[in-house]
Design an enzyme around this catalytic site. Structure first.
Site, mmCIF file in Angstrom:
data_model
loop_
_atom_site.group_PDB
_atom_site.id
_atom_site.type_symbol
_atom_site.label_atom_id
_atom_site.label_comp_id
_atom_site.label_asym_id
_atom_site.label_seq_id
_atom_site.Cartn_x
_atom_site.Cartn_y
_atom_site.Cartn_z
ATOM 1 N N LYS A 91 0.832 -1.211 0.000
ATOM 2 C CA LYS A 91 0.000 0.000 0.000
ATOM 3 C C LYS A 91 0.866 1.260 0.000
ATOM 4 O O LYS A 91 0.474 2.280 -0.563
ATOM 5 C CB LYS A 91 -0.983 -0.016 1.170
ATOM 6 C CG LYS A 91 -2.023 -1.129 0.991
ATOM 7 C CD LYS A 91 -3.270 -0.958 1.795
ATOM 8 C CE LYS A 91 -4.279 -2.015 1.343
ATOM 9 N NZ LYS A 91 -5.512 -2.037 2.089
ATOM 10 N N LYS A 122 -3.932 -10.837 -5.880
ATOM 11 C CA LYS A 122 -5.225 -11.177 -5.277
ATOM 12 C C LYS A 122 -6.347 -10.259 -5.763
ATOM 13 O O LYS A 122 -6.098 -9.105 -6.122
ATOM 14 C CB LYS A 122 -5.126 -11.181 -3.750
ATOM 15 C CG LYS A 122 -5.075 -9.823 -3.112
ATOM 16 C CD LYS A 122 -5.467 -9.890 -1.622
ATOM 17 C CE LYS A 122 -5.669 -8.472 -1.106
ATOM 18 N NZ LYS A 122 -6.365 -8.362 0.143
ATOM 19 N N LYS A 154 -10.770 -5.154 -3.417
ATOM 20 C CA LYS A 154 -11.798 -4.106 -3.547
ATOM 21 C C LYS A 154 -11.276 -2.882 -4.278
ATOM 22 O O LYS A 154 -11.999 -2.195 -4.953
ATOM 23 C CB LYS A 154 -12.186 -3.533 -2.175
ATOM 24 C CG LYS A 154 -12.768 -4.413 -1.180
ATOM 25 C CD LYS A 154 -13.108 -3.536 0.049
ATOM 26 C CE LYS A 154 -13.093 -4.371 1.294
ATOM 27 N NZ LYS A 154 -11.859 -4.249 2.068
#
Ligand code: AQP
Length: 327
Positions: free
Chosen positions: A111, A193, A196
Site C-alpha cells: 500500500k 489477489k 476491492k
C-alpha cells in the site's frame, strides 16, 4: 464458549474474495461461538476516503453482513469507531511493536508503494490497531483470508510480548482460513489477489454485480493456451483460480474437478463457475436491498456497539491496570 473476532473494511465494494475468504466463514461459527463481527471503518481511513462515501459504505457493509446470513440475535455486529477502546488499546500496541516489524508487513509495503511519496503514517500503524481489535475480545480464532496471515502472526507476537512484560492479560489468537476460498485471485491478473481497490472493474466480482455482469467477467477471465483443466497454481494461475472458486462453492476437491472436466474446454468450466457464483450471490444481493431500507439496521448496530463495548472495556481496563495506567 470460545470467542471469534473478525472485521472487514468499508474501503470499497466487497468482492468475491472478501466473501469467500472472510464473510462466508464468519457464518460457520455463529451457532457454536461467541462472535464479534466489526465494520472496521478506522482501518479504512489509512487511505483517504470521501466522508460521505465512508459513512454510506459503513452502513452498507453492516447490511451485507446480515444479508450474507449473520443473525444479529446470535452474533454481535458493530462499527469499530463506536467502540473507542479499539484506538485506545491500539495506541498501547504501538508502544510494544518495533518499527522494523511494522516495516516488514507485506500489506504495508504494497500500500505504501501505491501511496507514492507521502505515505500516511497510519498505513504503517495499521497492524497495531488490528492487534487491538482482536485482543480486546480475547478472541481464540480469527477467520480471515490468507493475505492476513502476517497480521495474525504480529497479533500473537504482541499479545505474548505484553503478557510476558506485564502479566497474563490477553488470549493468544489463532487464524482460521477457509479451504479453497482463502485467496481468490484477480480475474485479469491471476497472480495478484482480487481486491476491492483494484482499478480494473473486470478483475473483481463485486457482491453487488448483476447476474449478467458476473457471467461476463468470468467469461473474460484470463486462462492459458494449453486447454487442460487441472489445478496448478504455478503454471496455470487463471485456471487454478477458477477451480478454487468452484471448489469453495461446490465443495468438490481439485482432483474431483480435474476428473469431472477431463476432456472439456475452459468454456464449460467458466459457465459452471459463473452458475455457482450467480447462485450464491443472487439471494444475498436481494436480501441486502431489502435490509438497506430497514430502520432495524441502526438499532442492531447500536445494540452491537453497546455489547461490544462491555467486553472491550473490561479487557482494556485489565491491560491498563497491568501497565500502571490510571483509568
Ligand atoms: N482475494 C481475497 N481472497 C480471499 N480473502 C480475501 N480477503 C481480501 N481479499 C481476499 C479477506 O477479506 C477480509 C477483509 O479484508 P479487509 O477489508 O480488511 O481488506 P483487505 O484484506 O486489504 O481486502 P481488499 O479487498 O484487498 O481491500 P483493499 O483493496 O481495501 O485493501 C480479510 O479477512 C481478507 O483476508
Amino acid at each position: 464458549m470460545d470467542v471469534i473476532f473478525s472485521g472487514i473494511q468499508p474501503s470499497g465494494n466487497l468482492t468475491l474474495g472478501n466473501y469467500l475468504g472472510a464473510l462466508k466463514s464468519f457464518l460457520r461459527f455463529q451457532d457454536t461461538h461467541e462472535c464479534y463481527y466489526c465494520v472496521v471503518n478506522q482501518h479504512a481511513i489509512t487511505v483517504p476516503q470521501d466522508p460521505k462515501e465512508l459513512r454510506r459504505r459503513t452502513t452498507e457493509l453492516a447490511a451485507l453482513y446480515i444479508a450474507a446470513g449473520l443473525d444479529p440475535e446470535k452474533v454481535t455486529l458493530f462499527v469499530q469507531s463506536e467502540v473507542p477502546e479499539h484506538v485506545q488499546l491500539g495506541w498501547i500496541m504501538t508502544t510494544l511493536a518495533y518499527v522494523g516489524e511494522m516495516e516488514r508487513m507485506t500489506q504495508y509495503k504494497d500500500k505504501a508503494k501505491k501511496a507514492g511519496e507521502s505515505i500516511p503514517y497510519g498505513l504503517m500503524a495499521y497492524p497495531c490497531l488490528m492487534v487491538a481489535d482482536i485482543l480486546l475480545y480475547q478472541a481464540k480464532l480469527v477467520p480471515v483470508g490468507e493475505d492476513q496471515r502476517q497480521h495474525i502472526e504480529i497479533t500473537r507476537t504482541l499479545a505474548e510480548r505484553f503478557n510476558y512484560r506485564y502479566g497474563e492479560v490477553f488470549t493468544i489468537p489463532e487464524m482460521f482460513a477457509p479451504e479453497g476460498g482463502a485467496r481468490v485471485m484477480s480475474l485479469q491478473n491471476p497472480t495478484s489477489k482480487m481486491s476491492k481497490s483494484d482499478d480494473n472493474q473486470m478483475a473483481s466480482i463485486y457482491l453487488g454485480d448483476e447476474d449478467d455482469m458476473i457471467v461476463k467477467k468470468i467469461k473474460r477471465a484470463q486462462t492459458d493456451s494449453d486447454g487442460e483443466i487441472r489445478y496448478d497454481k504455478e503454471n496455470k494461475p487463471g485456471v487454478s483460480n477458477l477451480l478454487s472458486i468452484h471448489a469453495a462453492l461446490s465443495g468438490r476437491t481439485f482432483d474431483q474437478l480435474a476428473a469431472d472436466y477431463a476432456g472439456q474446454g475452459y468454456g464449460t468450466l467458466k459457465a459452471d463457475v459463473a452458475d455457482l457464483v450467480v447462485g450464491e450471490l443472487r439471494p444475498i444481493r436481494e436480501r441486502y436491498r431489502e435490509l438497506l431500507d430497514s430502520p432495524e439496521l441502526q438499532r442492531i448496530l447500536d445494540d452491537g456497539a453497546a455489547k461490544a463495548q462491555a467486553k472491550a472495556s473490561a479487557t482494556y481496563r485489565k491491560a491498563c491496570e497491568a501497565m500502571g495506567l490510571q483509568r
